[in-house]
Enzyme design. Structure first.
Site, PDB file in Angstrom:
ATOM      1  N   GLU A 161      28.077 -10.558  76.376  1.00  0.00           N
ATOM      2  CA  GLU A 161      26.656 -10.190  76.294  1.00  0.00           C
ATOM      3  C   GLU A 161      25.718 -11.384  76.154  1.00  0.00           C
ATOM      4  O   GLU A 161      24.878 -11.435  75.247  1.00  0.00           O
ATOM      5  CB  GLU A 161      26.474  -9.207  75.127  1.00  0.00           C
ATOM      6  CG  GLU A 161      27.328  -7.951  75.284  1.00  0.00           C
ATOM      7  CD  GLU A 161      27.258  -6.993  74.115  1.00  0.00           C
ATOM      8  OE1 GLU A 161      28.060  -6.028  74.089  1.00  0.00           O
ATOM      9  OE2 GLU A 161      26.419  -7.201  73.219  1.00  0.00           O
ATOM     10  N   GLU A 266      34.698  -1.002  78.445  1.00  0.00           N
ATOM     11  CA  GLU A 266      34.347  -0.285  77.212  1.00  0.00           C
ATOM     12  C   GLU A 266      33.817   1.102  77.562  1.00  0.00           C
ATOM     13  O   GLU A 266      32.810   1.557  77.036  1.00  0.00           O
ATOM     14  CB  GLU A 266      33.305  -1.090  76.414  1.00  0.00           C
ATOM     15  CG  GLU A 266      33.739  -2.516  76.086  1.00  0.00           C
ATOM     16  CD  GLU A 266      32.733  -3.293  75.250  1.00  0.00           C
ATOM     17  OE1 GLU A 266      32.914  -4.519  75.139  1.00  0.00           O
ATOM     18  OE2 GLU A 266      31.798  -2.675  74.707  1.00  0.00           O
TER      19      GLU A 266
END
Ligand code: G3I
Length: 378
Positions: A161, A266
């Protein structure tokens, strides 16, 4: 005579119901015995995020499902910096070593998550001001942790991220103190410390055009520096009725042209409304107790479960269409009860984002995903 007949009838009914129950159980078990890892074994790895309870084998129901359904695991929290490096020179490998042992015993590939991330940082460095100290932490953390697990883990989310929604670099402590090249440096250090593990970049919403362009530029920059990167992880935290199928297909195509693996790392499909869905800024509307924001506290309507099942089937159809590029699909949790989406973005809600319910039983989505594999393999 009547008495004898009713006794026989009674015996027959017992026998019949036993037979029915037995058949149902066999059917359920046999159908349930079908495993995700089995039906996709020639396509891509099937993984799940696992937590401390599961790693320490204190959750038998999860344990059975993990062994039966998955061939890859990602630690949900225990390999993050705040847990694995609680002090400047203090590393805590206990839980992660247990994970590696558990995975080895059960023939599971470990995707270690993660080396460099702006969140869940150790308290001693969260507010570090001195760039040299940040660099020392950065270098020591990667060298020490990646070297400790070299060859013991299949892969690393080296950087997690690092991008904003517009594709620019997120203003993390690493960008502020180490500059634009910190991502390349992270991969350069990881490649040296962990030559036997694959190295990935992982992020959410990088299927979205702007953020995707930012990720592609980042990956090209790493490659242009002569540094190894083996794949990109699209996290896949979507809502069941808003899965960006076109963007996902476009992103698989674009990322695979870079000669790297594409993974969905995810995956979960929330069925609950999000505060940012409704225009109102009325915070009380987002209160956990507000039925509108927690509509399925007493159970998931079958109609929603069926729509979620279709969304999952459509996704897996797409993954199979590009199975040459897609190397892994990991769910962010074993069952609905474990999901982070029960506590985010509003605490204390009841969400149903995964393939197995709170009793570890397969949901309609499980059967639709299995059926997708079977339909394609014909
Ligand atoms: O371990 C402490 C416990 O001691 C304490 O009693 C409890 C009380 O709050 O907190 C526990 O820590 C929680 C930790 O999960 C372990 O359960 C943290 O508060 C909580 O914030 C943390 O949430 C994790 C979250 O990352 C943190 O950012 C979620 O479980 C985890 O699913 C989530 O995973 C991230 C991926 O790493 C990256 N992509 C997004 C994804 C979802 O946010």
């Amino acid at each position: 005579m009547i008495k004898k007949m009713s006794l026989n009838l009674y015996a027959a009914t017992i026998l019949l119901s036993a037979l029915i129950i037995n058949t149902q159980t066999v059917v359920a078990q046999s159908t349930f015995a079908t495993s995700l890892k089995e039906v996709f074994k020639n396509d891509f790895l099937i993984g799940t995020a696992i937590n401390t309870q599961q790693i320490e084998e204190k959750d038998t129901a999860s344990d059975r499902l993990i062994k039966q359904q998955f061939n890859a695991v990602t630690p949900e929290n225990i390999m993050k910096a705040e847990i694995i490096q609680p002090g400047w020179d203090k590393y805590n490998f206990d839980l992660a070593d247990k994970l590696v042992a558990y995975a080895k015993k059960n023939n599971l590939k470990v995707n270690a998550h993660n080396l460099i991330w702006h969140s869940q940082l150790p308290s001693f460095m969260r507010h570090m001001q001195d760039a040299d100290s940040v660099r020392k932490y950065f270098v020591n953390h990667i060298n020490t942790v990646a070297a400790h697990y070299d060859g013991k883990v299949y892969s690393w989310d080296v950087v997690n991220e690092a991008l904003n929604e517009d594709g620019t670099l997120r203003k993390s402590i690493f960008l502020q103190k180490l500059g634009d090249d910190y991502v390349v440096e992270a991969f350069r250090l990881a490649q040296k410390a962990s030559p036997h593990s694959k190295l990935y970049y992982n992020d959410y919403n990088i299927e979205q055009p702007q953020k995707r362009a930012g990720a592609i530029a980042l990956i090209k920059k790493i490659k242009a520096a002569g540094v190894r990167i083996d794949g990109v992880g699209i996290q896949g935290h979507w809502r069941y009725d808003k899965v960006p199928m076109k963007d996902i297909e476009e992103s698989i195509k674009e990322f695979s042209t870079l000669g790297i693996e594409v993974m969905f790392t995810e995956l979960d499909l929330s069925v609950l409304p999000n505060p940012w869905d409704n225009a109102t800024a009325d915070v009380s509307a987002t209160a956990a107790g507000n039925a509108k924001m927690n509509p399925y506290a007493n159970g998931l309507p079958d109609s929603v479960a069926q729509m979620q099942a279709k969304a999952y089937a459509d996704l897996f159809q797409l993954f199979l269409k590009y199975k040459k590029s897609v190397s892994r699909v990991t769910f962010w949790g074993v069952n609905d009860g474990q999901s982070w989406l029960n506590g985010w973005p509003i605490r204390g809600r009841t969400n149903y984002p995964l393939l197995f319910d709170r009793n570890f039983q397969p949901k309609p989505a499980f059967y639709r995903v299995i059926a997708t594999a079977k339909s394609v393999s014909k």
